[in-house]
Design a protein around this motif. Structure first.
Motif, mmCIF file in Angstrom:
data_model
loop_
_atom_site.group_PDB
_atom_site.id
_atom_site.type_symbol
_atom_site.label_atom_id
_atom_site.label_comp_id
_atom_site.label_asym_id
_atom_site.label_seq_id
_atom_site.Cartn_x
_atom_site.Cartn_y
_atom_site.Cartn_z
ATOM 1 N N UNK A 7 0.724 -1.092 -0.016
ATOM 2 C CA UNK A 7 -0.126 0.106 0.099
ATOM 3 C C UNK A 7 0.977 1.315 -0.004
ATOM 4 N N UNK A 8 0.282 2.131 -0.922
ATOM 5 C CA UNK A 8 1.364 3.431 -0.819
ATOM 6 C C UNK A 8 2.208 3.540 -2.192
ATOM 7 N N UNK A 9 2.669 2.326 -2.259
ATOM 8 C CA UNK A 9 4.031 2.107 -3.591
ATOM 9 C C UNK A 9 3.173 2.489 -4.947
ATOM 10 N N UNK A 10 3.854 3.049 -5.808
ATOM 11 C CA UNK A 10 3.428 3.321 -7.228
ATOM 12 C C UNK A 10 2.945 2.077 -7.996
ATOM 13 N N UNK A 11 2.330 2.147 -9.079
ATOM 14 C CA UNK A 11 2.093 1.144 -9.896
ATOM 15 C C UNK A 11 1.337 0.073 -9.225
ATOM 16 N N UNK A 12 0.142 0.227 -8.646
ATOM 17 C CA UNK A 12 -0.743 -0.736 -8.126
ATOM 18 C C UNK A 12 -0.963 -1.896 -9.221
ATOM 19 N N UNK A 13 -0.653 -3.059 -8.771
ATOM 20 C CA UNK A 13 -0.952 -4.211 -9.743
ATOM 21 C C UNK A 13 -2.657 -4.351 -9.919
ATOM 22 N N UNK A 14 -2.909 -5.071 -10.980
ATOM 23 C CA UNK A 14 -4.227 -5.269 -11.035
ATOM 24 C C UNK A 14 -4.635 -6.583 -10.288
ATOM 25 N N UNK A 24 -1.323 -14.850 1.509
ATOM 26 C CA UNK A 24 -1.244 -15.768 0.369
ATOM 27 C C UNK A 24 -2.566 -15.785 -0.344
ATOM 28 N N UNK A 25 -3.402 -15.032 -0.315
ATOM 29 C CA UNK A 25 -4.664 -15.046 -0.857
ATOM 30 C C UNK A 25 -4.713 -13.975 -2.319
ATOM 31 N N UNK A 26 -5.535 -14.437 -3.218
ATOM 32 C CA UNK A 26 -5.691 -13.723 -4.292
ATOM 33 C C UNK A 26 -6.076 -12.252 -4.007
ATOM 34 N N UNK A 27 -5.398 -11.142 -4.578
ATOM 35 C CA UNK A 27 -5.921 -9.730 -4.140
ATOM 36 C C UNK A 27 -5.771 -8.862 -5.552
ATOM 37 N N UNK A 28 -6.817 -8.016 -5.360
ATOM 38 C CA UNK A 28 -6.921 -6.963 -6.471
ATOM 39 C C UNK A 28 -7.336 -5.440 -5.729
ATOM 40 N N UNK A 29 -7.169 -4.755 -6.758
ATOM 41 C CA UNK A 29 -7.493 -3.290 -5.846
ATOM 42 C C UNK A 29 -8.986 -3.154 -5.403
ATOM 43 N N UNK A 30 -9.586 -3.957 -5.696
ATOM 44 C CA UNK A 30 -11.047 -4.205 -5.222
ATOM 45 C C UNK A 30 -11.117 -4.712 -3.789
ATOM 46 N N UNK A 31 -10.132 -5.553 -3.436
ATOM 47 C CA UNK A 31 -10.234 -6.263 -2.347
ATOM 48 C C UNK A 31 -10.274 -5.410 -1.068
ATOM 49 N N UNK A 32 -11.298 -5.907 -0.102
ATOM 50 C CA UNK A 32 -11.276 -5.193 1.085
ATOM 51 C C UNK A 32 -10.158 -5.405 2.241
#
Ligand code: GTP
Ligand code: SPV
Ligand code: MN
Length: 605
Positions: free
Chosen positions: A356-363, A370-378
């Motif tokens: 969090x806070x780093x540039x270039x947020x990955x999709x 160890x869980x799948x994560x996207x920018x929409x994740x809670x």
């Protein structure tokens, strides 16, 4: 399969070390004993083994060469202050701020836990020195650990290996024996987990004996025993006895446009901005910052009567979230060179790390859990206390003085904390005793660097609450005495800063990071009376217009609120400070009560 390196024969004749290692091996019954050399081959073997067991994931060498991602057990992410003990012989010597148990009782209890606890594992023997090997009195330690992760991290964070062991042998040197176990023995044929640890945790310092016993955690401050356990808790007790100081402080070198150089040390609680300030990129033209240390300072009075500081560490163990090209470009450059371990951050699909806070947020990414994560994740992709562990020598803006065993003469000490209200951007103490009062009453909102509630205001004296290895009342006396016994004119000037004051909407009033150079400039200019100040009940603050705000994008109103001394807010602090001081009874130096009385009188409280 465990992360295992082969048995090695003891490469020393130092009887004290041989006895210590064989005692621990007898108690903990590891399958193998491996003596660390610090060689490049050893790093390859260790990291390969950690990859094989799944503790490490190798990052894409194009992005982060020779670097690794690790995810801890979700319960083992921070220092455990409630499981940390100062086992002095007398309870009063641990003081009211530390957990205490009678040393032999603690040892009996822990021997029970340690019995057979390394079964199925390798015991790594890590000879290390905190500070310079060439120091007048080198500060040696030997950590034995059953964690390859800890061994790899210690290689980054401390000077260690064969050359240190040889020096210990040559000098027949004393050393701090430091025992660490993750507390998870393996039965015959039992498969290991990626992050072994135990729900039962003990982080124990024996200050008189200068020994450390740690059990159950693999996390940095609980397990890399050279760092907080030795260089702060044990060292603070040694420093009290010997007349020097071991402090939770960064050290930086500041050069102004006229090429005048000053050295600043700053104590902020965990996750309150030390690493960021140490690596600051000034926004004001012509000023330059070089780093010397980001977490720990050992300070001694030199022959010239000044206070000289060294950084005893060899790496940065920095908070990842919030670190980016804007907030800390120098940290980014350092970690991008590789040779680093990233713990509890997200792993991206292209073999890099993200937080969090780093540039270039990955999709898409894999979260620290160890869980799948996207920018929409809670959930957050990275734990708020996720860390990078990187060699200090890779930092381009490291001052050359880092390598000088004498260290640097400190001109100014800053105390600071994380406070939404009350504490102005910067205040100057009237003298050393008043500065000690500021440090002794330092308050800050708790952070994720330790387990427990986050955001709760507590007193964190000199940012050392979790790290003072003896009675904090005696520690305050030691601070007062350092000022009394030495030439006051040569001691550093003391300041109190707060980058974290908020507006009514919860936003920061002060932009922080590189803009903090403006505050450093005022501080440095105060040293020789070049910057104007006004006196307030709490100390000197910048006179109107004295803070260089040229080109700064902050409204007049926000600036005024960041700098304001609000008498009502300060009056509200008085009962809290009083209650805090009462904890120490007769151990509190009376001059601190006198300081509080003075403050009350000036506030009209
Ligand atoms: P430890 O390693 O735990 O001792 O922490 P530290 O004191 O070195 O803190 P660090 O510099 O890593 O900063 C912790 C957090 O505070 C990070 O998320 C930073 O981005 C944030 N931070 C640092 N400096 C500033 C600042 O000037 N302003 C604001 N708003 N945040 C800051
Ligand atoms: C801190 O918590 O102050 C740190 C990180 O610097 S640790 O080394 O884990 O203590
Ligand atoms: Mn720290």
């Amino acid at each position: 399969m465990t992360a295992e390196l082969t048995d090695t024969a003891a490469p020393t004749t130092h009887q004290g070390i041989l006895d210590f290692v064989s005692e621990v091996a007898t108690m903990t019954t590891p399958d193998r004993v491996y003596w660390c050399t610090g060689s490049d081959e050893e790093w390859v073997e260790l990291t390969d083994a950690l990859v094989a067991t799944g503790t490490f994931t190798r990052l894409d060498p194009e992005k982060k060469p020779n670097s690794f991602h690790a995810a801890s057990d979700p319960t083992d992410v921070a220092r455990v202050e409630d499981r940390t003990y100062i086992c002095s012989v007398e309870e009063k010597d641990a003081g009211p701020t530390n957990n205490w148990m009678e040393p032999s009782e603690m040892k009996d209890l822990m021997r029970g836990l340690y019995a057979g606890c390394m079964k199925g594992r390798t015991m790594y023997v890590i000879p290390f020195v905190m500070g310079h090997l060439e120091a007048e009195h080198p500060m040696f330690g030997v950590e034995v650990t059953d964690s390859a992760y800890v061994t790899a991290s210690m290689r980054v964070m401390a000077r260690m290996g064969t050359h240190v062991l040889e020096k210990m042998e040559e000098l027949s040197a004393d050393f701090v024996p430091a025992i660490h176990s993750v507390g998870m023995p393996l039965a015959e044929g039992e498969a290991d987990v990626a992050w072994p640890c135990n729900d039962t945790k003990y982080i124990v310092q024996f200050p008189e004996e200068r020994a450390i016993w740690s059990y159950g955690s693999g996390y940095g401050g609980n397990a890399l025993l050279g760092k907080k356990c030795y260089a702060l808790r044990i060292a603070s007790a040694i420093a009290r006895d010997e007349g020097w100081m071991a402090e939770h402080m960064l050290i930086l070198k500041l050069t102004n446009p006229q090429q005048v150089t000053k050295y600043v040390a700053a104590a902020f609680p965990s996750a309150c901005g030390k690493t960021n300030l140490a690596m600051l990129e000034p926004t004001i033209p012509g000023w330059k910052v070089e780093a010397i240390g980001d977490d720990i300072a050992w300070m001694r009075i030199g022959d010239d009567g000044r206070l000289w500081a060294v950084n005893p560490e060899y790496g940065f163990f920095g908070v990842a979230p919030g670190t980016n090209e804007h907030t800390n470009p120098n940290a980014m450059k350092t970690i991008n060179k590789g040779n680093s371990v990233f713990t509890n951050v997200a792993l991206t699909e292209d073999g890099d790390v993200w937080w969090e806070g780093l540039e270039n947020m990955p999709a898409r990414a894999t979260s620290w859990k160890g869980q799948p994560w996207t920018p929409d994740s809670e959930e957050l992709s990275s734990h708020p206390n996720s860390r990078y562990c990187t060699p200090i020598k890779q930092c381009d803006m490291l001052a050359k003085e880092y390598d000088d065993p004498r260290g640097v003469p400190i001109d100014a000490i800053l105390f600071g904390g994380r406070r939404k209200t009350t504490i102005p951007l910067v205040t100057e103490a009237r003298d050393w005793t008043h500065g000690t009062f500021m440090g002794a009453t330092l308050s800050s909102e708790t952070t994720a660097a330790a387990t427990g509630a986050v955001g709760v205001v507590r007193r964190d004296p000199m940012a050392m609450l979790p790290f003072i290895g003896y009675n904090a009342g005696d520690y305050f006396s030691h601070w007062i005495n350092m000022g009394k016994q030495n030439d006051a004119a040569k001691m550093p000037k003391i300041f109190y800063v707060n980058w974290f004051r908020r507006d009514d909407e919860g936003g920061f009033l002060w932009p922080g990071f590189g803009e903090n150079s403006r505050v450093l400039k005022w501080v440095i200019d105060r040293l020789d009376g070049q910057a104007a100040a006004v006196e307030t009940p709490i100390g000197h603050v910048p006179a109107p217009g004295a803070l260089d705000v040229e080109g700064l994008d902050v409204t007049e109103d926000d600036l005024a609120r960041a700098l304001a001394v609000d008498v009502d807010e300060w009056k509200a602090e008085i009962p809290q400070i009083t209650e805090w001081f009462e904890k120490f009874g007769d151990d509190l130096p009376t001059v601190l009560w006198t300081e509080l009385d003075g403050l009350k009188a000036r506030l009209g409280a």
